[in-house]
Write a protein that holds these residues in place. Sequence first.
Motif, PDB file in Angstrom:
ATOM      1  N   VAL A 190       4.319   7.467   2.898  1.00 15.00           N
ATOM      2  CA  VAL A 190       5.264   6.549   3.547  1.00 15.00           C
ATOM      3  C   VAL A 190       6.357   6.173   2.550  1.00 15.00           C
ATOM      4  O   VAL A 190       6.109   6.077   1.347  1.00 15.00           O
ATOM      5  N   ARG A 191       7.556   6.004   3.073  1.00 13.69           N
ATOM      6  CA  ARG A 191       8.649   5.524   2.222  1.00 13.69           C
ATOM      7  C   ARG A 191       9.156   4.222   2.826  1.00 13.69           C
ATOM      8  O   ARG A 191       9.333   4.122   4.036  1.00 13.69           O
ATOM      9  N   TYR A 192       9.342   3.216   1.974  1.00 10.91           N
ATOM     10  CA  TYR A 192       9.739   1.903   2.486  1.00 10.91           C
ATOM     11  C   TYR A 192      10.563   1.177   1.431  1.00 10.91           C
ATOM     12  O   TYR A 192      10.519   1.521   0.242  1.00 10.91           O
ATOM     13  N   THR A 193      11.309   0.177   1.888  1.00 16.98           N
ATOM     14  CA  THR A 193      12.029  -0.677   0.948  1.00 16.98           C
ATOM     15  C   THR A 193      11.242  -1.966   0.802  1.00 16.98           C
ATOM     16  O   THR A 193      11.008  -2.667   1.794  1.00 16.98           O
ATOM     17  N   ASP A 194      10.808  -2.249  -0.410  1.00 15.71           N
ATOM     18  CA  ASP A 194      10.097  -3.506  -0.660  1.00 15.71           C
ATOM     19  C   ASP A 194      11.131  -4.626  -0.609  1.00 15.71           C
ATOM     20  O   ASP A 194      12.021  -4.700  -1.461  1.00 15.71           O
ATOM     21  N   SER A 195      11.048  -5.481   0.414  1.00 15.38           N
ATOM     22  CA  SER A 195      12.131  -6.452   0.601  1.00 15.38           C
ATOM     23  C   SER A 195      12.084  -7.564  -0.445  1.00 15.38           C
ATOM     24  O   SER A 195      13.044  -8.318  -0.582  1.00 15.38           O
ATOM     25  N   LEU A 196      11.007  -7.680  -1.197  1.00 13.59           N
ATOM     26  CA  LEU A 196      10.976  -8.697  -2.257  1.00 13.59           C
ATOM     27  C   LEU A 196      11.658  -8.173  -3.522  1.00 13.59           C
ATOM     28  O   LEU A 196      12.460  -8.867  -4.143  1.00 13.59           O
ATOM     29  N   SER A 197      11.387  -6.883  -3.884  1.00 18.22           N
ATOM     30  CA  SER A 197      12.006  -6.337  -5.104  1.00 18.22           C
ATOM     31  C   SER A 197      13.314  -5.603  -4.794  1.00 18.22           C
ATOM     32  O   SER A 197      14.129  -5.379  -5.675  1.00 18.22           O
ATOM     33  N   GLY A 198      13.507  -5.200  -3.511  1.00 20.22           N
ATOM     34  CA  GLY A 198      14.704  -4.445  -3.123  1.00 20.22           C
ATOM     35  C   GLY A 198      14.600  -2.966  -3.466  1.00 20.22           C
ATOM     36  O   GLY A 198      15.519  -2.195  -3.212  1.00 20.22           O
ATOM     37  N   ARG A 199      13.482  -2.542  -4.046  1.00 22.00           N
ATOM     38  CA  ARG A 199      13.346  -1.141  -4.473  1.00 22.00           C
ATOM     39  C   ARG A 199      12.815  -0.256  -3.347  1.00 22.00           C
ATOM     40  O   ARG A 199      11.991  -0.692  -2.544  1.00 22.00           O
ATOM     41  N   VAL A 200      13.292   1.004  -3.318  1.00 22.45           N
ATOM     42  CA  VAL A 200      12.723   1.973  -2.375  1.00 22.45           C
ATOM     43  C   VAL A 200      11.488   2.573  -3.039  1.00 22.45           C
ATOM     44  O   VAL A 200      11.551   3.048  -4.177  1.00 22.45           O
ATOM     45  N   GLU A 201      10.375   2.489  -2.345  1.00 20.11           N
ATOM     46  CA  GLU A 201       9.108   2.958  -2.918  1.00 20.11           C
ATOM     47  C   GLU A 201       8.516   4.016  -1.993  1.00 20.11           C
ATOM     48  O   GLU A 201       8.828   4.053  -0.802  1.00 20.11           O
ATOM     49  N   SER A 202       7.626   4.842  -2.539  1.00 18.04           N
ATOM     50  CA  SER A 202       6.846   5.687  -1.636  1.00 18.04           C
ATOM     51  C   SER A 202       5.393   5.665  -2.090  1.00 18.04           C
ATOM     52  O   SER A 202       5.093   5.453  -3.268  1.00 18.04           O
ATOM     53  N   GLU A 203       4.504   5.826  -1.135  1.00 19.36           N
ATOM     54  CA  GLU A 203       3.078   5.721  -1.436  1.00 19.36           C
ATOM     55  C   GLU A 203       2.301   6.652  -0.510  1.00 19.36           C
ATOM     56  O   GLU A 203       2.693   6.860   0.638  1.00 19.36           O
ATOM     57  N   GLN A 204       1.184   7.178  -1.014  1.00 12.28           N
ATOM     58  CA  GLN A 204       0.388   8.117  -0.215  1.00 12.28           C
ATOM     59  C   GLN A 204      -0.920   7.481   0.231  1.00 12.28           C
ATOM     60  O   GLN A 204      -1.542   6.743  -0.526  1.00 12.28           O
ATOM     61  N   PHE A 205      -1.315   7.796   1.458  1.00 10.61           N
ATOM     62  CA  PHE A 205      -2.562   7.252   2.012  1.00 10.61           C
ATOM     63  C   PHE A 205      -3.393   8.370   2.637  1.00 10.61           C
ATOM     64  O   PHE A 205      -2.860   9.401   3.049  1.00 10.61           O
ATOM     65  N   ASP A 206      -4.707   8.106   2.747  1.00 12.21           N
ATOM     66  CA  ASP A 206      -5.580   9.026   3.502  1.00 12.21           C
ATOM     67  C   ASP A 206      -5.475   8.723   4.990  1.00 12.21           C
ATOM     68  O   ASP A 206      -5.625   9.606   5.832  1.00 12.21           O
ATOM     69  N   LEU A 207      -5.272   7.430   5.294  1.00  3.77           N
ATOM     70  CA  LEU A 207      -5.239   7.002   6.697  1.00  3.77           C
ATOM     71  C   LEU A 207      -4.191   5.908   6.848  1.00  3.77           C
ATOM     72  O   LEU A 207      -4.154   4.969   6.043  1.00  3.77           O
ATOM     73  N   LEU A 208      -3.355   6.043   7.863  1.00  2.00           N
ATOM     74  CA  LEU A 208      -2.346   5.020   8.145  1.00  2.00           C
ATOM     75  C   LEU A 208      -2.624   4.459   9.543  1.00  2.00           C
ATOM     76  O   LEU A 208      -2.724   5.221  10.510  1.00  2.00           O
ATOM     77  N   VAL A 209      -2.784   3.134   9.620  1.00  2.30           N
ATOM     78  CA  VAL A 209      -3.156   2.489  10.888  1.00  2.30           C
ATOM     79  C   VAL A 209      -1.959   1.687  11.392  1.00  2.30           C
ATOM     80  O   VAL A 209      -1.479   0.786  10.699  1.00  2.30           O
ATOM     81  N   LEU A 210      -1.476   2.020  12.582  1.00  3.14           N
ATOM     82  CA  LEU A 210      -0.296   1.334  13.111  1.00  3.14           C
ATOM     83  C   LEU A 210      -0.698   0.225  14.085  1.00  3.14           C
ATOM     84  O   LEU A 210      -1.424   0.473  15.053  1.00  3.14           O
ATOM     85  N   SER A 211      -0.224  -0.987  13.817  1.00  5.10           N
ATOM     86  CA  SER A 211      -0.460  -2.109  14.734  1.00  5.10           C
ATOM     87  C   SER A 211       0.631  -2.073  15.800  1.00  5.10           C
ATOM     88  O   SER A 211       1.692  -2.689  15.653  1.00  5.10           O
ATOM     89  N   THR A 212       0.361  -1.312  16.852  1.00  2.00           N
ATOM     90  CA  THR A 212       1.396  -1.100  17.877  1.00  2.00           C
ATOM     91  C   THR A 212       1.502  -2.305  18.816  1.00  2.00           C
ATOM     92  O   THR A 212       0.528  -3.017  19.058  1.00  2.00           O
ATOM     93  N   ALA A 213       2.694  -2.480  19.354  1.00  2.00           N
ATOM     94  CA  ALA A 213       2.991  -3.665  20.180  1.00  2.00           C
ATOM     95  C   ALA A 213       2.140  -3.725  21.442  1.00  2.00           C
ATOM     96  O   ALA A 213       1.740  -2.699  21.992  1.00  2.00           O
ATOM     97  N   ILE A 214       1.905  -4.953  21.868  1.00  3.53           N
ATOM     98  CA  ILE A 214       1.332  -5.205  23.192  1.00  3.53           C
ATOM     99  C   ILE A 214       2.495  -5.131  24.176  1.00  3.53           C
ATOM    100  O   ILE A 214       3.446  -5.913  24.073  1.00  3.53           O
ATOM    101  N   THR A 215       2.449  -4.160  25.081  1.00  3.31           N
ATOM    102  CA  THR A 215       3.555  -3.995  26.037  1.00  3.31           C
ATOM    103  C   THR A 215       3.001  -4.074  27.467  1.00  3.31           C
ATOM    104  O   THR A 215       1.783  -4.001  27.666  1.00  3.31           O
TER     105      THR A 215
END
Length: 345
Positions: A250-275
């Motif tokens: 995943v690539r994301y901008t850490d809004s506290l440091s302002g830096r663009v970071e990337s990180e690797q995971f075995d599993l990514l769990v998405l908290s999808t919206a209640i629609t």
Amino acid sequence: MSNNNLLVIGSGIAGLTAAQAAAKNGFTVHLVEKDGVLGGKAATYACKATNNCAKCSACLVLQVRAAVEAEEGIKVYLHSRVSRCGGQPGNYQVQLKTPAGEVEIQVAGIIVAAGFSPLAPEKRGELGLGWQRGVISALELEQALAREGKFVKAYPGVQKIGFVQCVGSRDLALGNEYCSQVCCMYALRLARKIKHELPDSEIAVFYMDIQTFGRSFDKYLKEIEEVAQIKLVRGIPAKVFSFPYEKVTVRYTDSLSGRVESEQFDLLVLSTAITPENELTELAQTLGIEQNRFGFLANLEPGNYQSSKKGIYVCGTCQGPKSISDSIAQARAVVGQLLTDQATR
Ligand SMILES: Cc1cc2nc3c(=O)[nH]c(=O)nc-3n(C[C@H](O)[C@H](O)[C@H](O)COP(=O)(O)OP(=O)(O)OC[C@H]3O[C@@H](n4cnc5c(N)ncnc54)[C@H](O)[C@@H]3O)c2cc1C
Ligand code: SF4
Ligand code: SF4
């Protein structure tokens, strides 16, 4: 009471609670469920207890379901839907489509408790749900943990897990500006449960805001970070990559440091919206009731759960995102309101 029949549509925790409360108050309840079992989504969730009960309320659903199944005043129609609705408040003529054929009932009132659907994966396709190996929804995680009992059994070999919050909620581009209310609560509890089972696992939760729940929330959050060593990252990944093959990057901008970071995971769990539930518009049209601008069923005003039509009430997540305990409270309040409206008619 001239007609003491009541129709409840949907048998999630909201519909079960409404049916139970109405039966206790002397109604003959017709409980219509399109699925083959009672209980809705929350009946499929995992217990999130670690050494202590995590107060997630999932077991309440099973208790209420057992009580409804034992209640003589509730007639259950599984694999069934409402196909027509006519008449007026106090005497609605409803046609049900059931596996045994069409059934006509006359009811004094209707409670709609048709629940929600999780966000369709393609709405945030760039996050990989449905096509990227190693990306799952929180609903899938709940159900896998409930089914398998242990995280290691459900996801053998997984050590590094990321949770992504607010997927499709608080999302102007999708027209879903609302907060789904429950995903911070369940994601932190699920993360805590996994960490309890697998102390060496690494868990990060990507969030933009944390919805507080309960009076002791600050203490809980502190425990999550300091004791359980679950990393809270302020920044939501914009995209996922399948490189290297066996990881989710995943690539994301850490809004506290302002830096663009990337990180690797075995599993990514998405908290999808209640629609809004997939068939909610069709049901609203059959009943002749209105939806709000997000597609949930409209109620008259805060605290008044009559729909846009007299004698038809709404409760649970078909009215808007809410937890199990809030769905229970609202379903009870709706039955109370229905009794008051009948007494004053
Ligand atoms: C991943 C995830 C985890 C969660 N974890 C928690 C938690 O730990 N604790 C908590 O408090 N909350 C949690 N929630 C929220 C919880 O799921 C809801 O509060 C609860 O399910 C709401 O119940 P409901 O009855 O409104 O809807 P549902 O559970 O959606 O039930 C609705 C029922 O109506 C039926 N139905 C729909 N349309 C029709 C129709 N037209 N005709 C007949 N039947 C119909 C459906 O088949 C279903 O059985 C979680 C939510 C998600 C997405
Ligand atoms: S299901 Fe939830 S409320 Fe019930 S015992 Fe487990 S953690 Fe506690
Ligand atoms: S409950 Fe938390 S994750 Fe869910 S939409 Fe609200 S802030 Fe986002």
